[in-house]
Write a protein that holds these residues in place. Structure first.
Motif, PDB file in Angstrom:
ATOM      1  N   ILE A  14       0.842  -1.204   0.000  1.00  0.00           N
ATOM      2  CA  ILE A  14       0.000   0.000   0.000  1.00  0.00           C
ATOM      3  C   ILE A  14       0.871   1.245   0.000  1.00  0.00           C
ATOM      4  O   ILE A  14       0.652   2.185  -0.771  1.00  0.00           O
ATOM      5  N   ALA A  15       1.913   1.233   0.858  1.00  0.00           N
ATOM      6  CA  ALA A  15       2.804   2.391   0.944  1.00  0.00           C
ATOM      7  C   ALA A  15       3.460   2.659  -0.405  1.00  0.00           C
ATOM      8  O   ALA A  15       3.540   3.813  -0.850  1.00  0.00           O
ATOM      9  N   ILE A  16       3.912   1.606  -1.065  1.00  0.00           N
ATOM     10  CA  ILE A  16       4.582   1.784  -2.369  1.00  0.00           C
ATOM     11  C   ILE A  16       3.615   2.386  -3.379  1.00  0.00           C
ATOM     12  O   ILE A  16       3.945   3.340  -4.090  1.00  0.00           O
ATOM     13  N   ILE A  17       2.405   1.863  -3.422  1.00  0.00           N
ATOM     14  CA  ILE A  17       1.440   2.360  -4.407  1.00  0.00           C
ATOM     15  C   ILE A  17       1.085   3.817  -4.115  1.00  0.00           C
ATOM     16  O   ILE A  17       1.054   4.661  -5.011  1.00  0.00           O
ATOM     17  N   VAL A  18       0.845   4.121  -2.832  1.00  0.00           N
ATOM     18  CA  VAL A  18       0.446   5.486  -2.483  1.00  0.00           C
ATOM     19  C   VAL A  18       1.590   6.471  -2.736  1.00  0.00           C
ATOM     20  O   VAL A  18       1.390   7.521  -3.350  1.00  0.00           O
ATOM     21  N   CYS A  19       2.800   6.126  -2.292  1.00  0.00           N
ATOM     22  CA  CYS A  19       3.932   7.051  -2.409  1.00  0.00           C
ATOM     23  C   CYS A  19       4.329   7.304  -3.854  1.00  0.00           C
ATOM     24  O   CYS A  19       4.933   8.326  -4.159  1.00  0.00           O
ATOM     25  N   THR A  20       4.046   6.361  -4.753  1.00  0.00           N
ATOM     26  CA  THR A  20       4.410   6.557  -6.158  1.00  0.00           C
ATOM     27  C   THR A  20       3.207   7.006  -6.967  1.00  0.00           C
ATOM     28  O   THR A  20       3.238   6.966  -8.196  1.00  0.00           O
ATOM     29  N   LEU A  21       2.154   7.427  -6.270  1.00  0.00           N
ATOM     30  CA  LEU A  21       0.924   7.880  -6.934  1.00  0.00           C
ATOM     31  C   LEU A  21       0.374   6.820  -7.898  1.00  0.00           C
ATOM     32  O   LEU A  21      -0.097   7.132  -8.987  1.00  0.00           O
ATOM     33  N   GLY A  22       0.502   5.576  -7.491  1.00  0.00           N
ATOM     34  CA  GLY A  22      -0.121   4.505  -8.273  1.00  0.00           C
ATOM     35  C   GLY A  22       0.813   3.803  -9.234  1.00  0.00           C
ATOM     36  O   GLY A  22       0.541   2.679  -9.643  1.00  0.00           O
ATOM     37  N   ILE A  23       1.926   4.474  -9.603  1.00  0.00           N
ATOM     38  CA  ILE A  23       2.818   3.840 -10.591  1.00  0.00           C
ATOM     39  C   ILE A  23       3.443   2.573 -10.031  1.00  0.00           C
ATOM     40  O   ILE A  23       3.712   1.622 -10.772  1.00  0.00           O
ATOM     41  N   GLY A  24       3.643   2.558  -8.713  1.00  0.00           N
ATOM     42  CA  GLY A  24       4.223   1.381  -8.077  1.00  0.00           C
ATOM     43  C   GLY A  24       3.407   0.126  -8.308  1.00  0.00           C
ATOM     44  O   GLY A  24       3.884  -0.986  -8.073  1.00  0.00           O
ATOM     45  N   TYR A  25       2.182   0.316  -8.791  1.00  0.00           N
ATOM     46  CA  TYR A  25       1.313  -0.827  -9.077  1.00  0.00           C
ATOM     47  C   TYR A  25       1.981  -1.806 -10.031  1.00  0.00           C
ATOM     48  O   TYR A  25       1.786  -3.009  -9.928  1.00  0.00           O
ATOM     49  N   ILE A  26       2.793  -1.282 -10.972  1.00  0.00           N
ATOM     50  CA  ILE A  26       3.402  -2.180 -11.949  1.00  0.00           C
ATOM     51  C   ILE A  26       4.447  -3.089 -11.314  1.00  0.00           C
ATOM     52  O   ILE A  26       4.885  -4.041 -11.936  1.00  0.00           O
ATOM     53  N   PHE A  27       4.864  -2.799 -10.063  1.00  0.00           N
ATOM     54  CA  PHE A  27       5.829  -3.670  -9.398  1.00  0.00           C
ATOM     55  C   PHE A  27       5.155  -4.773  -8.593  1.00  0.00           C
ATOM     56  O   PHE A  27       5.827  -5.615  -8.021  1.00  0.00           O
ATOM     57  N   MET A  28       3.826  -4.747  -8.533  1.00  0.00           N
ATOM     58  CA  MET A  28       3.139  -5.730  -7.704  1.00  0.00           C
ATOM     59  C   MET A  28       3.388  -7.175  -8.142  1.00  0.00           C
ATOM     60  O   MET A  28       3.584  -8.040  -7.301  1.00  0.00           O
ATOM     61  N   PRO A  29       3.408  -7.475  -9.463  1.00  0.00           N
ATOM     62  CA  PRO A  29       3.727  -8.861  -9.837  1.00  0.00           C
ATOM     63  C   PRO A  29       5.082  -9.298  -9.290  1.00  0.00           C
ATOM     64  O   PRO A  29       5.230 -10.428  -8.828  1.00  0.00           O
ATOM     65  N   TYR A  30       6.057  -8.368  -9.327  1.00  0.00           N
ATOM     66  CA  TYR A  30       7.396  -8.675  -8.814  1.00  0.00           C
ATOM     67  C   TYR A  30       7.334  -8.955  -7.321  1.00  0.00           C
ATOM     68  O   TYR A  30       7.862  -9.947  -6.838  1.00  0.00           O
ATOM     69  N   ARG A  31       6.652  -8.055  -6.592  1.00  0.00           N
ATOM     70  CA  ARG A  31       6.604  -8.198  -5.134  1.00  0.00           C
ATOM     71  C   ARG A  31       5.856  -9.458  -4.725  1.00  0.00           C
ATOM     72  O   ARG A  31       6.264 -10.162  -3.809  1.00  0.00           O
ATOM     73  N   ASN A  32       4.760  -9.734  -5.401  1.00  0.00           N
ATOM     74  CA  ASN A  32       3.984 -10.933  -5.071  1.00  0.00           C
ATOM     75  C   ASN A  32       4.819 -12.194  -5.276  1.00  0.00           C
ATOM     76  O   ASN A  32       4.841 -13.082  -4.430  1.00  0.00           O
ATOM     77  N   TRP A  33       5.489 -12.246  -6.430  1.00  0.00           N
ATOM     78  CA  TRP A  33       6.273 -13.445  -6.742  1.00  0.00           C
ATOM     79  C   TRP A  33       7.431 -13.605  -5.760  1.00  0.00           C
ATOM     80  O   TRP A  33       7.726 -14.699  -5.287  1.00  0.00           O
ATOM     81  N   LYS A  34       8.099 -12.496  -5.449  1.00  0.00           N
ATOM     82  CA  LYS A  34       9.230 -12.545  -4.513  1.00  0.00           C
ATOM     83  C   LYS A  34       8.753 -13.014  -3.138  1.00  0.00           C
ATOM     84  O   LYS A  34       9.380 -13.873  -2.521  1.00  0.00           O
ATOM     85  N   PHE A  35       7.633 -12.470  -2.696  1.00  0.00           N
ATOM     86  CA  PHE A  35       7.094 -12.877  -1.396  1.00  0.00           C
ATOM     87  C   PHE A  35       6.795 -14.371  -1.398  1.00  0.00           C
ATOM     88  O   PHE A  35       7.103 -15.096  -0.453  1.00  0.00           O
ATOM     89  N   PHE A  36       6.214 -14.827  -2.503  1.00  0.00           N
ATOM     90  CA  PHE A  36       5.845 -16.232  -2.632  1.00  0.00           C
ATOM     91  C   PHE A  36       7.085 -17.129  -2.599  1.00  0.00           C
ATOM     92  O   PHE A  36       7.173 -18.067  -1.796  1.00  0.00           O
ATOM     93  N   VAL A  37       8.086 -16.816  -3.430  1.00  0.00           N
ATOM     94  CA  VAL A  37       9.270 -17.678  -3.534  1.00  0.00           C
ATOM     95  C   VAL A  37      10.093 -17.603  -2.252  1.00  0.00           C
ATOM     96  O   VAL A  37      10.595 -18.624  -1.770  1.00  0.00           O
ATOM     97  N   ASP A  38      10.232 -16.385  -1.684  1.00  0.00           N
ATOM     98  CA  ASP A  38      11.037 -16.229  -0.473  1.00  0.00           C
ATOM     99  C   ASP A  38      10.526 -17.090   0.677  1.00  0.00           C
ATOM    100  O   ASP A  38      11.302 -17.482   1.546  1.00  0.00           O
ATOM    101  N   HIS A  39       9.235 -17.359   0.688  1.00  0.00           N
ATOM    102  CA  HIS A  39       8.688 -18.104   1.818  1.00  0.00           C
ATOM    103  C   HIS A  39       8.376 -19.555   1.490  1.00  0.00           C
ATOM    104  O   HIS A  39       7.935 -20.294   2.353  1.00  0.00           O
TER     105      HIS A  39
END
Ligand SMILES: [Zn+2]
Lengths: 362, 362
Positions: free
Chosen positions: B302-327
């Motif tokens: 949420i912080a990433i999306i809000v602080c980048t005015l929504g552009i950070g949304y395009i990093f969500m696939p990366y973050r989701n996958w990293k969270f998934f693989v890391d755990h």
């Protein structure tokens, strides 16, 4: 014939990783293990798969899971036989990113333009039978809300005949709904709402509105709007959710202004041909814009809001109708006083018609 | 040759960097915009290619071999097979309402809803199947021979059973459907076995379920204790009012804060149990993220999306996958000689249905 050493291979049959040497013979190659020889494989069957760590990964057409992984400097003769690396995929790689972006932009603009402009040409090509079937499916008997009395029907018939040269392919009805509105639907269906007829001060006002709706029918606006809406849904379907719907609405809105002007022009011409004064229609718009300006917040009923949303800019339209008055022309009323009374009270007289509405227009 | 998994680090490791991902995500965004969204199928494919190639399982990277065109064809198919019929059905039912046949229209609308419900289930299944069939490790892929039509029925009735007793059996339906889905999947020659249990999930679910009630009771208790302490607004004056207002704000905030937190706590337990019940031949899986990890992950997103005015949304696939693989964690051993190629059919089209319904896969 040359051999390249630094290669790894999966044969696609098992997960065993094999260290191999690539032996090139013309357009074919073998993969050599210490005790085994795989192949021959044709270079023409080799396809690029992906880049992994420091290796380029190649597959083989029609052999599921077959992989050849080459890392480090690949010798020129081997490199020349291998397919090009893929980055963006197909077209973008061939054109280059910048050119592809420009080409896509132009293609998108062209697609939107086609969708916005082509319904004008396409709508007349849709066979009348399709139009009629669609109209029947949509309207039917309108849930029994159509009003009918012998004298009222006769008055309406006379009005339609005076405004249109082919009144037979129009179905004009008055619906027992207390809203100031009128709609044109596929299949030559025009529906006037009783609220509009009741508040009209002269038959000339009803004639102007009716001629406007007939204009929509004759200019094929209904089918155009339908085609345009469908086309936009397809073209903008790629954009997710709300932004797509917003763009879609904006584009179709700007279109509907244009067709409103066309329908108004048709109406003025029809009134002129029927010798009906446009002053009635002008005063109708005048009253609407007054209601819109002063009473929109407090006393407005949904009737006015409904007409305003589908037929905007009443004041400028009023001016247009006023300007179309020909000085010295001998206008006559659209209906005799008796006919007008019959039409106006038709829905009150017809007790069988159901009233109200259980649906929304938009 | 046996590859034992050493427990010094997880069998799954992610080697990506968000800077590298940005070099894929930003051009993707641009191309998606200028193609009115059509490029997004190829964009998704490029992102997955990157994420998979940066994911190491034991000693080899994963490969994503899906193609943009597959997703595109899937989307077109979903549009032709579901989108268009839905539009037609909607037109028909609107026409029926026009004609006053409300009951028939309601029946048709209900049928439409049931069909969509069924297809959503099928879509979940096929998305998982598609992803497994395009994921390669050491030249071996996964898949399923089940088309998922049966699963669609199970999805319908199990979801209904989950909702019927005032939503109390939702954990059962979620776990049971997860097991159904994964029991139909395989990788190489081995079938997955999913035996997750739902009962350990109930405590978390009840916590989530009861949060609104607990908050309400808390507010009431607080109000009574305030009254009992003799503090009337008059006696406390302005400060009393201010304190009251602050507590009211805290009350509202806690509702919007505790509910998502409780939902995350539930979901983290669900995912841990679901993955923990998964086996593939001699491999067992584990997902180590606990509720605080999920909450931190969620808040950071949420912080990433809000602080980048929504552009950070395009990093969500990366973050989701990293969270998934890391755990993700796997125990056991793999015999790579025995891990032979999957015999399952390869569907030619991608997640069209799923794309049409806009739901996630795992
Ligand atoms: Zn109009």
């Amino acid at each position: 014939m040359s051999t390249f050493f630094d290669a790894w291979h999966y044969d696609g049959k098992s997960a065993v990783r094999r260290k191999v040497e690539v032996q090139i013979i013309g357009t074919q190659f073998y993969l050599l293990e210490t005790e085994r020889r795989h192949g021959p494989f044709a270079f023409s069957d080799v396809e690029y798969v992906t880049h992994k760590v420091d290796a380029d990964v190649y597959g083989l057409k029609a052999t599921d899971g077959w992989r050849l992984m080459l890392s480090g400097p690949v010798p020129a003769d081997l490199n020349a036989m291998l397919p090009a690396r893929r980055n963006y995929g197909g077209w973008v790689d061939r054109l280059g990113f910048g050119k592809a972006a420009v080409a896509f932009t132009l293609a998108s603009a062209a697609a939107v333009a086609i969708v916005l402009l082509s319904p004008q040409w396409l709508a007349p090509l849709i066979p009348d039978s399709v139009d009629e079937k669609l109209g029947d499916a949509l309207v039917g008997d309108f849930g029994g809300r159509f009003c009918s009395t012998p004298a009222g029907d006769a008055a309406m018939k006379k009005l339609v005949a005076s405004l249109d040269a082919n009144p037979d392919d129009l179905q004009v009805e008055v619906a027992k709904i207390d809203m100031i509105n009128a709609v044109a639907l596929p299949g030559g269906n025009v529906i006037l709402f009783d609220g509009l007829v009741k508040q009209a001060r002269s038959p000339d006002e009803v004639a102007g509105v009716l001629a406007h709706e007939i204009g929509h029918v004759r200019e094929k606006h209904v089918m155009q709007a339908l085609l345009r809406q469908m086309g936009l849904a397809v073209v903008l379907g790629g954009i997710d959710g709300n932004s797509g719907a917003l763009v879609n609405n904006m584009l179709s809105m700007s279109y509907s202004r244009e067709s409103e002007a066309e329908a108004d022009a048709h109406s003025m011409k029809a009134l002129g041909g029927a010798n009906i004064s446009p002053i009635g229609t002008a005063s109708f718009f005048d009253r609407l814009s007054e209601m819109d300006g002063s009473a929109s917040s407090s006393t407005s009923d949904n009737g006015i809001a409904g007409y305003m949303s589908s037929h905007p800019l009443s004041r400028s339209r009023k001016d247009a109708f006023e300007k179309s008055i020909v000085k010295g022309k001998n206008y006559k009323p659209a209906l005799t006083p008796t006919e007008w009374t019959e039409l106006k009270t038709m829905c009150t007289q017809d007790r069988k018609a159901k009233s109200g509405f259980g649906f929304d227009f938009n | 040759m046996n590859d034992d998994i050493f427990q010094r680090h997880s069998a799954f490791r992610f080697h990506g960097s968000w800077l590298e991902f940005a070099r894929i995500a930003f051009p993707n965004l641009l191309l998606t915009i200028v193609t009115l969204g059509i490029y997004r199928f190829w964009a998704t494919t490029r992102e997955r290619e990157y994420l998979w190639s940066k994911t190491e399982f034991i000693d080899e990277r994963l490969e994503w071999t899906g193609k943009g065109i597959e997703l595109f064809i899937g989307f077109i198919m979903a549009f032709l097979l579901i989108g268009l019929p839905l539009i037609v059905i909607q037109l028909i039912s609107q026409g029926l309402i026009f004609r006053g046949e409300t009951i028939l229209a309601a029946v048709i609308t209900l049928m439409m809803f049931l069909l969509l419900f069924y297809l959503t289930g099928v879509a979940y299944f096929r998305a998982l199947r598609y992803r497994l069939s395009r994921t390669y490790w050491r030249g071996i892929r996964g898949g399923s021979d089940d088309p998922g039509f049966q699963y669609g029925l199970a999805y319908m009735w199990k979801s209904m059973v989950g909702w019927l007793p005032i939503f109390l059996l939702v954990p059962w339906s979620m776990i049971s459907l997860w097991n159904d889905r994964w029991n139909a999947m395989s990788f190489g020659p081995h079938r997955f076995s999913a035996t997750a249990e739902w009962k350990p999930l109930m405590k978390r679910y009840l916590l989530f379920y009861l949060v609104p009630f607990l908050l309400f009771i808390g507010a009431v208790v607080f109000g009574i204790s305030m009254a009992a302490s003799g503090g009337t607004p008059d006696a406390l004056g302005g400060t009393g009012m201010a304190v009251g207002a602050i507590f009211a704000i805290i009350g509202v905030l806690s509702f919007y804060l505790f509910l998502p937190l409780a939902a995350l706590a539930y979901y983290s337990k669900y995912f841990r149990l679901a993955v923990g019940g998964l086996r593939l031949h001699n491999l067992e899986f584990d997902f180590r993220a606990r509720a605080p990890d999920w909450i931190l992950f969620f808040l950071a997103n949420i912080a990433i999306i809000v602080c980048t005015l929504g552009i950070g949304y395009i990093f969500m696939p990366y973050r989701n996958w990293k969270f998934f693989v890391d755990h993700m964690e796997a125990y056991g051993e793999i015999n790579v000689d025995e891990l032979t190629q999957s015999e399952t059919v390869v569907a030619k089209h991608g997640e069209g249905l799923l794309d049409a319904f806009d739901v996630g896969a795992i």
